[in-house]
Design an enzyme around this catalytic site. Sequence first.
Site, PDB file in Angstrom:
ATOM      1  N   ASN A 109     -31.037 -50.633  10.245  1.00  0.00           N
ATOM      2  CA  ASN A 109     -31.242 -51.139   8.878  1.00  0.00           C
ATOM      3  C   ASN A 109     -30.012 -51.905   8.397  1.00  0.00           C
ATOM      4  OD1 ASN A 109     -29.858 -48.675   8.834  1.00  0.00           O
ATOM      5  ND2 ASN A 109     -30.619 -48.116   6.810  1.00  0.00           N
ATOM      6  N   HIS A 118     -37.997 -41.566  10.773  1.00  0.00           N
ATOM      7  CA  HIS A 118     -37.524 -41.133   9.461  1.00  0.00           C
ATOM      8  C   HIS A 118     -38.746 -40.573   8.744  1.00  0.00           C
ATOM      9  CE1 HIS A 118     -35.245 -41.691   5.559  1.00  0.00           C
ATOM     10  NE2 HIS A 118     -36.496 -41.682   5.122  1.00  0.00           N
ATOM     11  N   ASP A 122     -25.738 -38.776  10.628  1.00  0.00           N
ATOM     12  CA  ASP A 122     -26.337 -39.728   9.694  1.00  0.00           C
ATOM     13  C   ASP A 122     -25.236 -40.378   8.855  1.00  0.00           C
ATOM     14  OD1 ASP A 122     -28.164 -41.264   8.365  1.00  0.00           O
ATOM     15  OD2 ASP A 122     -29.064 -39.632   7.202  1.00  0.00           O
TER      16      ASP A 122
END
Length: 462
Positions: A121, A205, A341
Amino acid sequence: MSASTILIRGGHLIDPAAGVESRKDLVLRDGRVSEVTDPGKTSLEKVKNGKSKAGNGTNGGGSNGAETFEVIDATGLTVAPGLIDIHVHLREPGQGHKETIATGTAAAAAGGFTAVAAMPNTVPTNDSPEITRWMQAPERGASVRVFPIGAATRGLKGEVLNDFPALKAAGAVAVTDDGHPILKDGTMREVLIQATRAGLSVVQHAEDTRMTGGCSMNYGPTAFRLGLRGMPPAAEYGLVERDIRLVTELSANGKGRGGHSPHLHVAHTSTAQAVAAVRQARRNGLRVTCEVAPHHFLLTEEHVAAYDTHAKMNPPLRSEADRDAMIQGILDGVVDAIATDHAPHAAFEKEVEFERAPNGITGLETALGLSLKWLHGEWKLPLGRVLSLLSAQPAALLGFRGRGTLTVGSFADVVIFDPKAEWAFRAKDSKSKSKNTPFDGWTMRGKVRWTISEGRVVFQGS
């Protein structure tokens, strides 16, 4: 330290993948492990001039035509395979004000990591071979190895699939729309089929955004008290259960590459029901794995109580019961990996009202220290299992051959740390460009002294 040969002397080697937990000496040559021996038994010990100074890398050999090498005295320290984080956000291309590949991997090296898998992303999205290659180019200045994960769908929009074989040929190690769930059943089904045929894992996700719009923390009494909209746990576990149903169907029908079953990996698992679903899927013989981040096995929704934006992430901090389920899943082996993360944001982005702040915290420099203090120190998970969750198992999940172990011939990826040292993490001293962490000032255990990536010392601590 730049020599192509390094002798690591006197350390306690813990290599979970090889089943080794004992004092060993290691020789690293030209980026690979060339010898693992009992203390004092390496070929370099024959070099009479190979002297060392405790705690320092120093020159050895070099006279009478002997091999020149560096010596690291690891007496009293733990020597282990370099850590591997399969879920990080390095923000490049496009968001260098938050992090760069250079700064993010410097933070990784300081935390003992020698390889990271970078999510897609970015701006633009990593949905092409060109961007995948760009992220790995030497010009990015990475301290450790970067393994890009490609976008599953074009622009992370959940509609048109990308060219998975082309992404893999460029270096992508998995596909995901991380940050954006794949909601349509038909799209997710096709992603699983095509990824399996390409020999890639699918990282999901798990968030049903039809249930989380306008939400900024976990649904429950704390959100009610703070006047914030809450994300229901069902938004996560409902999608996990949907994905497992698709994997079940495809596995039964033999869809995929040569009849192979799809590999579904659940990212940043945070709810008890999601862990339970993964547990049952494994009992049913499915290739379903999951990861848990340190903040989800340590913190709860109560850490949001002061509207602390450093406690805002997605998935959100959950209830105490969910937090306890993450711990239990780690202890009983359902959880396959600890992944950070790592999600850096600039200070001005976090210094706003809670609901307007972006999700995410940094984590590369705190994962080992938190895991050693809590998983090992408080909850008595054997040290070898903690290290396996941070190295061997992540390597196996994404097929990183020659990593996650220190057997002869493997990559010379090594972390050397003091397992007894306690230290306080200070965000201001972070190697990351961003300082958005809820663990500022926390006491950690296990101080990284050296990190070696493919035979290069990329971090040396005090």
